[in-house]
Design an enzyme around this catalytic site. Sequence first.
Site, PDB file in Angstrom:
ATOM      1  N   ASP A   1      56.559  -8.933  19.570  1.00  0.00           N
ATOM      2  CA  ASP A   1      55.255  -8.984  20.219  1.00  0.00           C
ATOM      3  C   ASP A   1      55.139  -7.730  21.070  1.00  0.00           C
ATOM      4  O   ASP A   1      55.960  -6.812  20.953  1.00  0.00           O
ATOM      5  CB  ASP A   1      55.101 -10.262  21.047  1.00  0.00           C
ATOM      6  CG  ASP A   1      53.662 -10.764  21.071  1.00  0.00           C
ATOM      7  OD1 ASP A   1      52.803 -10.045  21.605  1.00  0.00           O
ATOM      8  OD2 ASP A   1      53.402 -11.863  20.554  1.00  0.00           O
TER       9      ASP A   1
ATOM     10  N   HIS B   1      49.345  -7.116  18.822  1.00  0.00           N
ATOM     11  CA  HIS B   1      50.559  -7.600  19.489  1.00  0.00           C
ATOM     12  C   HIS B   1      51.787  -6.802  19.036  1.00  0.00           C
ATOM     13  O   HIS B   1      52.839  -7.366  18.700  1.00  0.00           O
ATOM     14  CB  HIS B   1      50.768  -9.091  19.227  1.00  0.00           C
ATOM     15  CG  HIS B   1      49.884  -9.971  20.068  1.00  0.00           C
ATOM     16  ND1 HIS B   1      49.972 -10.003  21.447  1.00  0.00           N
ATOM     17  CD2 HIS B   1      48.896 -10.838  19.720  1.00  0.00           C
ATOM     18  CE1 HIS B   1      49.070 -10.862  21.915  1.00  0.00           C
ATOM     19  NE2 HIS B   1      48.397 -11.374  20.886  1.00  0.00           N
TER      20      HIS B   1
ATOM     21  N   ASP C   1      46.590 -12.488  15.129  1.00  0.00           N
ATOM     22  CA  ASP C   1      45.751 -13.010  16.209  1.00  0.00           C
ATOM     23  C   ASP C   1      45.467 -11.943  17.254  1.00  0.00           C
ATOM     24  O   ASP C   1      46.209 -10.977  17.407  1.00  0.00           O
ATOM     25  CB  ASP C   1      46.434 -14.211  16.878  1.00  0.00           C
ATOM     26  CG  ASP C   1      47.757 -13.828  17.522  1.00  0.00           C
ATOM     27  OD1 ASP C   1      48.549 -13.129  16.862  1.00  0.00           O
ATOM     28  OD2 ASP C   1      48.008 -14.218  18.678  1.00  0.00           O
ATOM     29  N   GLU C   2      44.394 -12.142  17.978  1.00  0.00           N
ATOM     30  CA  GLU C   2      44.047 -11.367  19.174  1.00  0.00           C
ATOM     31  C   GLU C   2      44.166  -9.855  18.938  1.00  0.00           C
ATOM     32  O   GLU C   2      44.948  -9.161  19.587  1.00  0.00           O
ATOM     33  CB  GLU C   2      44.923 -11.810  20.353  1.00  0.00           C
ATOM     34  CG  GLU C   2      44.715 -13.264  20.745  1.00  0.00           C
ATOM     35  CD  GLU C   2      45.596 -13.716  21.898  1.00  0.00           C
ATOM     36  OE1 GLU C   2      45.125 -14.564  22.702  1.00  0.00           O
ATOM     37  OE2 GLU C   2      46.739 -13.226  22.002  1.00  0.00           O
TER      38      GLU C   2
ATOM     39  N   ASP D   1      54.347 -24.442  26.209  1.00  0.00           N
ATOM     40  CA  ASP D   1      54.470 -23.597  27.404  1.00  0.00           C
ATOM     41  C   ASP D   1      53.584 -24.122  28.528  1.00  0.00           C
ATOM     42  O   ASP D   1      53.694 -23.661  29.668  1.00  0.00           O
ATOM     43  CB  ASP D   1      54.122 -22.141  27.096  1.00  0.00           C
ATOM     44  CG  ASP D   1      52.728 -21.969  26.511  1.00  0.00           C
ATOM     45  OD1 ASP D   1      52.290 -22.840  25.726  1.00  0.00           O
ATOM     46  OD2 ASP D   1      52.073 -20.965  26.837  1.00  0.00           O
TER      47      ASP D   1
ATOM     48  N   TRP E   1      55.703 -20.723  23.734  1.00  0.00           N
ATOM     49  CA  TRP E   1      55.631 -19.335  24.181  1.00  0.00           C
ATOM     50  C   TRP E   1      56.447 -19.207  25.474  1.00  0.00           C
ATOM     51  O   TRP E   1      56.488 -20.122  26.283  1.00  0.00           O
ATOM     52  CB  TRP E   1      54.169 -18.931  24.403  1.00  0.00           C
ATOM     53  CG  TRP E   1      53.330 -19.086  23.179  1.00  0.00           C
ATOM     54  CD1 TRP E   1      52.530 -20.134  22.855  1.00  0.00           C
ATOM     55  CD2 TRP E   1      53.247 -18.167  22.092  1.00  0.00           C
ATOM     56  NE1 TRP E   1      51.937 -19.924  21.634  1.00  0.00           N
ATOM     57  CE2 TRP E   1      52.364 -18.722  21.136  1.00  0.00           C
ATOM     58  CE3 TRP E   1      53.838 -16.931  21.817  1.00  0.00           C
ATOM     59  CZ2 TRP E   1      52.053 -18.088  19.942  1.00  0.00           C
ATOM     60  CZ3 TRP E   1      53.526 -16.289  20.628  1.00  0.00           C
ATOM     61  CH2 TRP E   1      52.640 -16.859  19.704  1.00  0.00           C
ATOM     62  N   THR E   2      57.055 -18.053  25.679  1.00  0.00           N
ATOM     63  CA  THR E   2      58.076 -17.975  26.732  1.00  0.00           C
ATOM     64  C   THR E   2      57.776 -16.941  27.813  1.00  0.00           C
ATOM     65  O   THR E   2      58.706 -16.446  28.451  1.00  0.00           O
ATOM     66  CB  THR E   2      59.457 -17.675  26.111  1.00  0.00           C
ATOM     67  OG1 THR E   2      59.419 -16.393  25.465  1.00  0.00           O
ATOM     68  CG2 THR E   2      59.854 -18.750  25.116  1.00  0.00           C
TER      69      THR E   2
END
Length: 485
Positions: free
Chosen positions: A161, A221, A284-285, A378, A425-426
């Site tokens: 990412d 990303h 995505d995004e 998350d 997600w972290t």
Amino acid sequence: MDELCLLPWPRRLLRSAGSCSLERGWRASASAELSGDVAIRSLLNELQEMSPGRSPSQVPMSIVSQGAPGHCRLCITPQRIQLEYGDRYGLHHAKRILQQLLDHARDGQLPCLDIEDWPAWSWRGLHLDVSRHFFPAKVVCEVLDLMAYHGLNVFHWHLCDDQGWRLEIPDLPRLHEVAAWRDTDGSRYGGWYTEDDVRQVVTHAQQVGIAVVPEIELPGHCRAALAAYPRLCCSRTPGPVPGDWGVFEDVYCAGSDEVFRFLEQVFAHVLKLFPGPWVHIGGDEVPRTRWEKCPRCQRRMRDEGLRDTDQLQAWFVARAAQMLQRAGKRVIGWDEVLDGGLDSSVAVMSWRGEQGGLAAAQAGHKVVMSPGSHCYFDHAQAESGEPPAFPAVLPLERVFQFAPLPEGLEEVYHANVLGGQANCWTERITTREHLHYMLLPRLCAIAEALWWPTEGRPDYADFLQRLAAHSTVLDRYGFKGRSLR
């Protein structure tokens, strides 16, 4: 349902009088034809090693290949144990049920019962982001064990990412030398998986009946990769690997053929390390601001007859997908891959609610449902008293209520829905203990939701009753989640 604490609860269970003594243990046997299969033989050995007793009067355990794929049957009487399975996944299910029965056994006895079991959904997944915070292969394997113990069968490994690239690519050394590291508050943070690390995870996943789906994010990303190879972005000056979260405007340059040569090198290594059928390509995004001003991207749009940058993204995704499809892989992406049009051979993972999954299934795509409303681990588990988490609340009951079929999807398209997945997600999850807390007990809830069809599943009160005892067993295994008290 009674004092049994199986989770997920089997599709069919009949109790009978009596019990089978664990002091005697069992002696597992199968036909030579069955034990000749390497994977089956390994599972048979594991079943024998699970035997708690070694007396001369061991109970015979017969292993029979019988039934539909994914199905299993476990019959326990005082005199014998019979285990039937449709394929090796069915044998994994039977082994899991037997292990849970052993873990909850009372007074050295197994209850006499007849269980038939099979999952409603073929994709029962868990996603783990290791880009924002890195978790060693040993911790990843622990997560796989937790998944297998609850009948989950797909591990979605989010390997790269903006904030870090975690997969070593020997021909692209700057990915682990540069892209795997970031500066945060004056300290250097990072890590990556070697080929041996990946093989350890993939081999362990195979041993416990889980498919690994690697994710290589594109075309957005990707700031970590761009920090290592700046020539792959439109501006050629993306800056260092970011130490903060968010969506960044620098993405892969859609007008650069060098980007696709880079992706070919990455995919070649992914194909070498990951034998499973699926690869996730993100999608995505993706901000389009750089593409709108980039001469190379504008030229690409003219050459390909593309109307706008939505179609440019669709073209980029299709070209990347074709690289993998030519190698025999199935491709899946987040629901934004639908923007600008998408060939139905690419599957869709719907995270922005149900609408993406609904539209994709109706258009002929295979779909995995993972809406943030029910599946984002998350998020905090309660309004207060929680460790750092995304500022939203996802309580246990809402996870339990998850149903993969999008509301309003006509029955003719139901077969296009493969199942569902929880996503972890972290950004705010920094340790193994914190990770376990965020997963549990919600992982137990989604496991039951993905094992049963929408209709007929056990109710929430029954689930909570079983979960209380089940959580005690998880504690013994070293998995400590949020307390139910």
